[in-house]
Write an enzyme that holds these catalytic residues in place. Structure first.
Site, PDB file in Angstrom:
ATOM      1  N   TYR A  42     111.906  31.078  64.924  1.00 14.80           N
ATOM      2  CA  TYR A  42     112.438  31.436  63.609  1.00 14.80           C
ATOM      3  C   TYR A  42     113.632  30.569  63.208  1.00 14.80           C
ATOM      4  CZ  TYR A  42     109.417  35.209  64.925  1.00 14.80           C
ATOM      5  OH  TYR A  42     108.326  35.904  65.371  1.00 14.80           O
ATOM      6  N   ARG A  43     113.585  29.305  63.630  1.00 13.20           N
ATOM      7  CA  ARG A  43     114.634  28.319  63.270  1.00 13.20           C
ATOM      8  C   ARG A  43     115.981  28.639  63.917  1.00 13.20           C
ATOM      9  NH1 ARG A  43     110.303  25.694  62.095  1.00 13.20           N
ATOM     10  NH2 ARG A  43     109.496  25.877  59.979  1.00 13.20           N
ATOM     11  N   LEU A  44     115.968  29.507  64.926  1.00 10.98           N
ATOM     12  CA  LEU A  44     117.222  29.817  65.622  1.00 10.98           C
ATOM     13  C   LEU A  44     117.327  28.876  66.835  1.00 10.98           C
ATOM     14  CD1 LEU A  44     117.193  33.696  65.239  1.00 10.98           C
ATOM     15  CD2 LEU A  44     118.454  32.001  63.907  1.00 10.98           C
ATOM     16  N   HIS A  45     117.536  27.607  66.508  1.00 13.55           N
ATOM     17  CA  HIS A  45     117.528  26.550  67.516  1.00 13.55           C
ATOM     18  C   HIS A  45     118.778  26.609  68.393  1.00 13.55           C
ATOM     19  CE1 HIS A  45     114.536  25.271  64.699  1.00 13.55           C
ATOM     20  NE2 HIS A  45     115.445  25.010  63.771  1.00 13.55           N
TER      21      HIS A  45
END
Ligand SMILES: Cc1cc2nc3c(=O)[nH]c(=O)nc-3n(C[C@H](O)[C@H](O)[C@H](O)COP(=O)(O)O)c2cc1C
Ligand code: PXP
Length: 201
Positions: free
Chosen positions: A177-180
């Site tokens: 979820y783009r929580l890199h």
């Protein structure tokens, strides 16, 4: 207490970079060592192009090119560069910013000597970044340098390496979820101590 574990573990950013590149060599379909090299021209206009990273040393990243190219003029006048590598197969990114110096000694000679004969002659023949009348003109130049430089051409004086000594290295890995995950290693100047900071994605 740090939560810098797994891919990001280690006390030496060059060691982590080497480890990531080694993993990419097993998973990328080609050119796992390709970097997008960024420079600025005299007017401050940014420029970028791919080159191949040929070494990760104890304190530097090394690549090779033509010293009369557009990039060489930009590297020599600014003394600074940045690059990014993106490995799609690993979903990871490495970013580097730092100071630049030429590698035009024994290491460049040895690297040049390791290239195929045709690539060595190609380096002699190409006036990189300057206008070319036709493909035929380039091939005529290749024939000419083949005749003059023979079977064991030495490194052209206009061809060699650059060493980027980083002041910033960022390791990025894809998260759900783009929580890199991002960790940036920064230091005031080459030789100073690194500090490591986790950044928001
Ligand atoms: C995957 C890839 C790797 C490349 N590697 C190099 C390289 O190691 N050295 C080089 O001089 N050019 C390399 N090139 C060509 C450069 O991208 C560029 O066209 C050339 O160096 C001229 O750039 P300049 O006019 O900005 O100096 C590569 C191109 C690609 C697509
Ligand atoms: C013009 C040029 N010089 C140098 C290189 C560096 O690679 P190699 O030394 O393996 O030919 C490349 C790689 O594409 C290149 O295109």
């Amino acid at each position: 207490m740090t939560d810098r574990t797994d891919h990001f573990a280690g006390d030496d950013p060059f060691e982590i970079a080497r480890r990531w590149l080694c993993e990419a060599e097993r998973t990328e379909i080609n050119d796992p060592n390709a970097i997008a090299l960024s420079t600025v021209d005299a007017s401050g206009l940014p420029n970028a192009r791919m080159v191949l990273l040929k070494g990760i040393e104890d304190d530097a990243f090394v690549f090779y090119t033509n010293y009369e190219s557009a990039k060489a003029a930009e590297l020599d006048s600014a003394g600074k560069a940045a690059f990014v590598m993106h490995w799609k197969s690993l979903r990871r990114q490495l970013r580097v910013r730092g100071l630049v110096d030429r590698e035009d000694g024994a290491e460049a000679d040895a690297y040049f000597a390791s290239r195929s004969l045709k690539s060595r002659l190609g380096a002699w023949a190409s006036r990189q970044s300057r206008p070319l009348r036709s493909r035929a003109a380039l091939m005529a130049e290749v024939a000419k340098v083949t005749a003059t430089h023979g079977a064991n051409p030495k490194r052209p004086p206009f061809w060699g390496g650059y060493r980027i000594v980083p002041v910033e290295i960022e390791f990025w890995a894809d998260g759900a979820y783009r929580l890199h995950d991002r960790f940036v290693w920064r230091r005031e100047a080459p030789g100073s101590d690194w500090s490591v900071t986790r950044l928001n994605p």
